[in-house]
Design an enzyme around this catalytic site. Structure first.
Site, mmCIF file in Angstrom:
data_model
loop_
_atom_site.group_PDB
_atom_site.id
_atom_site.type_symbol
_atom_site.label_atom_id
_atom_site.label_comp_id
_atom_site.label_asym_id
_atom_site.label_seq_id
_atom_site.Cartn_x
_atom_site.Cartn_y
_atom_site.Cartn_z
ATOM 1 N N ARG A 8 -0.918 -10.107 9.431
ATOM 2 C CA ARG A 8 -0.595 -9.258 10.585
ATOM 3 C C ARG A 8 -0.867 -10.012 11.892
ATOM 4 N NH1 ARG A 8 -2.811 -3.152 9.136
ATOM 5 N NH2 ARG A 8 -1.795 -2.948 7.103
ATOM 6 N N ASP A 42 -1.303 -1.554 -3.912
ATOM 7 C CA ASP A 42 -2.658 -1.723 -3.406
ATOM 8 C C ASP A 42 -3.235 -0.357 -3.022
ATOM 9 O OD1 ASP A 42 -4.914 -3.166 -2.528
ATOM 10 O OD2 ASP A 42 -4.173 -3.175 -0.456
ATOM 11 N N HIS A 67 -12.698 -3.944 5.116
ATOM 12 C CA HIS A 67 -11.309 -3.924 5.547
ATOM 13 C C HIS A 67 -11.188 -4.108 7.063
ATOM 14 C CE1 HIS A 67 -10.644 -1.551 1.660
ATOM 15 N NE2 HIS A 67 -9.967 -2.664 1.531
ATOM 16 N N GLY A 68 -10.012 -4.573 7.489
ATOM 17 C CA GLY A 68 -9.730 -4.660 8.915
ATOM 18 C C GLY A 68 -10.117 -5.987 9.533
ATOM 19 N N ASN A 97 -7.559 -10.508 -1.757
ATOM 20 C CA ASN A 97 -6.545 -9.818 -0.956
ATOM 21 C C ASN A 97 -6.552 -10.307 0.493
ATOM 22 O OD1 ASN A 97 -6.282 -8.351 -3.305
ATOM 23 N ND2 ASN A 97 -6.324 -6.360 -2.308
ATOM 24 N N SER A 131 0.846 -1.190 0.000
ATOM 25 C CA SER A 131 0.000 0.000 0.000
ATOM 26 C C SER A 131 0.885 1.245 0.000
ATOM 27 C CB SER A 131 -0.896 0.009 1.240
ATOM 28 O OG SER A 131 -0.096 0.098 2.406
#
Length: 283
Positions: free
Chosen positions: A234, A56, A154-155, A228, A23
């Protein structure tokens, strides 16, 4: 470095092609030259594994141009925050420059809820992709692939209730765009075991919930070409590092706690390739 090594090692073991994404905030953090050289090293180590280096959520033409000029093979221009005509104009500008350099372009139509790096959309502002708009958008911009919104976000907090994707919308988009690769963002599983590991060793990630593997696998069989994954990697890194510190509070050599982190990311990526995406032995 550890994340790149883990992903490419998993790809090599699974004999899978792979898209490595950065990103704009990752580029600011790591610096574009470092990222490019590390991925060049990965490509040299595994010459038989097809590797794409992808931007991204490129926020503007300038960021996309910087990445194209620095050896990225693919860029995403995310104009989904603009209205339809502005999104088309921005995407066309990036496509024309990218194609002149032999680089492919992913665009986005529709808005995903959630937060990822510098992308933040409130749930009330999220919207599904309109199939007819998608057809017009691709025809007018000549983009190479299209990221759509069918219910992912997201997240780490994607769903409050049952996870559900709008496969009916995906089917209609594929009918309109049979030859355009479709992309799914915000598609981490938020693997429960990884969340549990983080929390067990001092983390505070309550109620995190992602897209189950079975639903992502169904998406991969229903016309989605690119899925994605970021949050799961993470979580793997953070969980492994927390565990290493908890088990050895005296540890201060980064190699000692980054090694298990790298290994857990590798296993996570290999699982995705083999059991979710079906990309094993496709290199």
């Amino acid at each position: 470095m550890e994340i790149i090594q883990a992903i490419i090692d998993a790809a090599a073991k699974e004999n899978s092609p792979v898209i490595l994404q950065a990103s704009s905030s990752a580029i600011k953090y790591a610096r574009i030259g470092f990222l490019r050289k590390m991925i060049e090293a990965a490509a040299e180590e595994y010459p038989n594994i097809p590797i794409s280096l992808h931007l991204d959520h490129g926020p503007d033409f300038e960021t996309c141009k910087m990445c194209i000029d620095n050896g990225f093979t693919s860029v995403m221009i995310d104009g989904s925050k603009y209205d339809f005509e502005e999104n088309i104009a921005l995407t066309k500008q990036v496509v024309e420059y990218a194609h002149s350099k032999g680089v492919v372009v992913e665009a986005e139509l529709g808005k995903l809820a959630g937060v990822e790096d510098e992308v933040s959309v409130e749930a009330k502002d999220a919207m599904y992709t309109d199939p007819m708009q998608a057809k017009e958008f691709v025809e007018r911009t000549n983009c190479d692939s299209l990221a759509i919104a069918i219910g992912t976000s997201h997240g780490a907090y994607k769903f409050k209730g049952e996870a559900k994707l709008r496969f009916d919308i995906l089917q209609k988009i594929k009918e309109q765009l049979p030859n355009t690769p479709i992309v799914l963002h915000g598609a981490s599983t938020v693997i429960p075991e990884l969340v549990e590991m983080c929390n067990k060793f001092g983390g505070n990630i309550p109620g995190a919930k992602g897209v189950p593997d079975e639903i992502l696998h169904e998406a991969s069989l229903s016309g989605v070409s690119k899925i994605n994954v970021d949050t799961d990697l993470r979580l793997a890194m953070t969980g492994a590092i927390r565990k290493a510190f908890a088990e050895d509070p005296a540890a201060f050599d980064p190699r000692k706690y980054m090694l298990p982190a790298r290994e857990l990311i590798e296993r996570t990526v290999a699982h995705k390739m083999k059991n979710v995406f079906g990309s094993t032995n496709k290199a």
